[in-house]
Design a protein around this motif. Structure first.
Motif, mmCIF file in Angstrom:
data_model
loop_
_atom_site.group_PDB
_atom_site.id
_atom_site.type_symbol
_atom_site.label_atom_id
_atom_site.label_comp_id
_atom_site.label_asym_id
_atom_site.label_seq_id
_atom_site.Cartn_x
_atom_site.Cartn_y
_atom_site.Cartn_z
ATOM 1 N N THR A 382 -3.499 -12.420 9.395
ATOM 2 C CA THR A 382 -2.766 -12.242 10.652
ATOM 3 C C THR A 382 -2.027 -10.907 10.667
ATOM 4 N N ALA A 383 -1.385 -10.563 9.538
ATOM 5 C CA ALA A 383 -0.633 -9.307 9.466
ATOM 6 C C ALA A 383 -1.557 -8.101 9.578
ATOM 7 N N VAL A 384 -2.700 -8.159 8.920
ATOM 8 C CA VAL A 384 -3.640 -7.041 8.965
ATOM 9 C C VAL A 384 -4.226 -6.898 10.368
ATOM 10 N N GLN A 385 -4.565 -8.014 10.975
ATOM 11 C CA GLN A 385 -5.102 -7.955 12.337
ATOM 12 C C GLN A 385 -4.071 -7.428 13.330
ATOM 13 N N ALA A 386 -2.785 -7.700 13.067
ATOM 14 C CA ALA A 386 -1.737 -7.166 13.936
ATOM 15 C C ALA A 386 -1.692 -5.645 13.887
ATOM 16 N N ALA A 387 -2.196 -5.085 12.781
ATOM 17 C CA ALA A 387 -2.267 -3.626 12.659
ATOM 18 C C ALA A 387 -3.549 -3.068 13.253
ATOM 19 N N THR A 409 -6.350 8.547 3.686
ATOM 20 C CA THR A 409 -5.627 7.459 4.349
ATOM 21 C C THR A 409 -5.181 6.418 3.332
ATOM 22 N N GLU A 410 -6.066 6.110 2.389
ATOM 23 C CA GLU A 410 -5.708 5.145 1.344
ATOM 24 C C GLU A 410 -4.467 5.603 0.582
ATOM 25 N N LEU A 411 -4.444 6.850 0.159
ATOM 26 C CA LEU A 411 -3.296 7.381 -0.576
ATOM 27 C C LEU A 411 -2.032 7.342 0.274
ATOM 28 N N ALA A 412 -2.155 7.676 1.555
ATOM 29 C CA ALA A 412 -0.991 7.688 2.439
ATOM 30 C C ALA A 412 -0.425 6.277 2.620
ATOM 31 N N VAL A 413 -1.299 5.296 2.791
ATOM 32 C CA VAL A 413 -0.841 3.914 2.965
ATOM 33 C C VAL A 413 -0.127 3.423 1.708
ATOM 34 N N ARG A 420 8.794 1.964 0.942
ATOM 35 C CA ARG A 420 9.504 0.876 1.620
ATOM 36 C C ARG A 420 9.537 -0.399 0.785
ATOM 37 N N GLY A 421 9.275 -0.262 -0.509
ATOM 38 C CA GLY A 421 9.476 -1.379 -1.430
ATOM 39 C C GLY A 421 8.304 -2.313 -1.603
ATOM 40 N N VAL A 422 7.098 -1.876 -1.245
ATOM 41 C CA VAL A 422 5.913 -2.730 -1.400
ATOM 42 C C VAL A 422 4.863 -1.960 -2.197
ATOM 43 N N ARG A 423 4.415 -2.542 -3.281
ATOM 44 C CA ARG A 423 3.391 -1.902 -4.112
ATOM 45 C C ARG A 423 2.010 -2.411 -3.690
ATOM 46 N N LEU A 424 1.152 -1.486 -3.267
ATOM 47 C CA LEU A 424 -0.205 -1.816 -2.850
ATOM 48 C C LEU A 424 -1.218 -1.260 -3.847
ATOM 49 N N VAL A 459 3.483 -4.078 5.418
ATOM 50 C CA VAL A 459 2.045 -3.832 5.296
ATOM 51 C C VAL A 459 1.433 -3.579 6.664
ATOM 52 N N ALA A 460 1.761 -4.416 7.643
ATOM 53 C CA ALA A 460 1.212 -4.251 8.985
ATOM 54 C C ALA A 460 1.606 -2.903 9.577
ATOM 55 N N ASP A 461 2.856 -2.489 9.308
ATOM 56 C CA ASP A 461 3.333 -1.232 9.885
ATOM 57 C C ASP A 461 2.627 -0.035 9.264
ATOM 58 N N VAL A 462 2.530 0.003 7.923
ATOM 59 C CA VAL A 462 1.915 1.186 7.291
ATOM 60 C C VAL A 462 0.414 1.231 7.564
ATOM 61 N N LEU A 463 -0.231 0.067 7.694
ATOM 62 C CA LEU A 463 -1.649 0.066 8.008
ATOM 63 C C LEU A 463 -1.914 0.467 9.454
ATOM 64 N N GLY A 464 -0.969 0.164 10.336
ATOM 65 C CA GLY A 464 -1.176 0.421 11.754
ATOM 66 C C GLY A 464 -0.866 1.835 12.192
ATOM 67 N N ARG A 465 -0.340 2.665 11.296
ATOM 68 C CA ARG A 465 -0.035 4.038 11.685
ATOM 69 C C ARG A 465 -1.328 4.849 11.835
#
Length: 466
Positions: A382-387, A409-413, A420-424, A459-465
């Motif tokens: 749901t979060a990914v689709q929101a992006a 893009t991968e590196l930027a995300v 913002r405190g999330v390790r991907l 996650v949704a925010d950084v993916l949606g940029r």
């Protein structure tokens, strides 16, 4: 304790400070007494070298049973706050050395930064583990007498539970004699690699599990990468002259695809025709949410397939235990190597896993784990689709892949999420060679439910940029 301490054992019996004991409190009297003596030692009321009263004398002074004072002294002896000297008594050692204290008025503590929420792939969902069942398994494991002789094969009780688990949850009929205990999948891959001729050629998936690649290379093998697609390992791309193929057919790591039925048959037929082994890493094959777990390659080709399983994703890596089901000649080669080297899986994790399975706790945990991970996956999707993006990978396991247009893009995300405190987990690190695709391997098992809920909007925010 080993060796004498530089204490003055000639000191007279010390006068103890008041040691208040609350007989109405829920905490045992022995614990209260040990706390009081420890506090008196830490604040300097009792000094290193002071001789304590005997357990009998202290019990009479305090009006308690000698069992209470003996238990308190035993605790302090075990912690190193006190030391016994035969024929002389029990002496204060003092507080163990530690970092110097810092006065808050001199150096005010900085506000702690929140820890990163780690959404990397590969972590188990320990939040779903029933702690009562976990403690019960450890207590049962502790009832066994200490071992005298080493064990190359694995405990009977452990192998019986593994056989039941494989039959009920993976559809693989096996006999306990077919099973070897291992230290986990990666450890087993290393053991198997050392049974192959030096310099032998082994094929691996690309992208794939890089620890397996490292274990094969460390054994001196020639590792060649073979692509995967939406139907799993591209069997037609396998070169000739192989000694083995390592793959994750039930849930390809990290893409999440499954090896198609046609390719399963083709892989087993090629293994038989060309004389190579298939190393089937079933790291999370029990964790499907859409259909029943997929049949194992080992059921299709038991003569050419080595099945590898692990407790790390089902329960926790704490146990350090897994299992191997293989043709007799492969098992014999692994056992021979263990006897030569002295390396073998520890029994402690096997005992805990066996105890966890005996009374049905393992099956109950697996049902609970599937429900928990299915809900988490739905939240991630749901979060990914929101992006405005989609996920790839079967409805299974503990991660999905979010494709991205390119490496930049991968590196930027990854960078923006970390800020913002999330390790991907970027897809690039799962390639042995030059990455042929870009994306995020999004794990959702490791964090707590609250952590995941907090991280997904990021996650949704950084993916949606853009």
């Amino acid at each position: 304790m080993a060796g004498p301490l530089p204490l003055d054992f000639g000191r007279p019996l010390v006068d103890l400070p008041p040691l208040p004991l609350d007989r109405t409190a829920p905490r045992p009297l022995a614990v209260q007494l040990a706390d009081a003596l420890r506090a008196a030692t830490a604040d300097g009321t009792l000094r290193a070298g002071d001789r304590l009263p005997s357990t009998r004398a202290l019990a009479a002074t305090l009006g308690v049973s000698r069992t209470v004072t003996a238990a308190a002294y035993d605790q302090l002896l075990a912690e190193g706050w006190a030391q016994g000297r035969r024929g002389s008594g029990t002496y204060v050692v003092g507080a163990p050395a530690g970092p110097p204290r810092v006065r808050a008025a001199v150096a005010p503590a900085r506000r702690a930064e929140p820890a990163h929420v780690d959404l990397s792939a590969g972590a188990p969902c320990v939040a779903s583990l029933d702690r009562a069942a976990w403690r019960r398994a450890w207590r049962a494991a502790g009832d066994a007498a200490p071992d005298v002789e080493p064990d190359d094969v694995g405990l009977d009780a452990f192998r019986i539970v593994v056989v039941e688990h494989l039959l009920r949850h993976r559809g693989l009929p096996a006999d306990p004699a077919d099973v070897l205990a291992t230290g986990g999948s990666t450890s087993a891959i290393g053991e198997l690699a050392r049974t192959l001729p030096a310099g032998a050629r082994v094929a691996v998936e690309e992208p794939g599990y890089q620890r397996a690649v490292a274990a094969l290379r460390d054994a001196g093998l020639d590792v060649t990468s073979v692509p995967v697609d939406a139907a799993g390992l591209v069997v037609d791309a396998l070169p000739t002259g192989l000694a083995a193929v390592y793959c994750t057919p039930a849930h390809q790591y990290p893409t999440g695809s499954r090896l198609s039925a046609a390719r399963r048959v083709a892989l087993v037929e090629r293994a038989r025709a060309e004389g190579f082994l298939v190393l089937e890493d079933d790291y999370d094959g029990e964790l499907r949410f859409d259909v029943a777990p997929l049949p194992l390659l080992a059921a299709l080709g038991p003569d050419v397939v080595v099945h590898l399983g692990t407790a790390s994703k089902l329960l926790t890596p704490t146990l350090g235990v897994g299992w191997l089901v293989a043709p007799p000649e492969v098992r014999d080669a692994v056992l021979a190597a263990r006897r030569r080297s002295g390396g073998r899986p520890a029994r402690a994790g096997q005992r805990v896993f066996a105890a966890f399975g005996v009374h049905g706790d393992l099956a109950r945990h697996l049902r609970r784990l599937r429900r928990e991970l299915a809900g988490r996956r739905a939240a991630v999707v749901t979060a990914v689709q929101a992006a405005g993006l989609a996920v790839e990978g079967d409805a299974a396991g503990a991660h999905v892949v979010v494709p991205l247009p390119d490496a930049a893009t991968e590196l930027a995300v990854v960078r923006d999420a970390a800020a913002r405190g999330v390790r991907l987990d970027g897809l690039a690190r799962h390639y042995s060679g030059t990455p042929a695709g870009a994306g995020i391997v999004l794990g959702y098992a490791g964090p707590t439910g609250d952590e995941l809920e907090r991280a997904l909007p990021v996650v949704a925010d950084v993916l949606g940029r853009p």
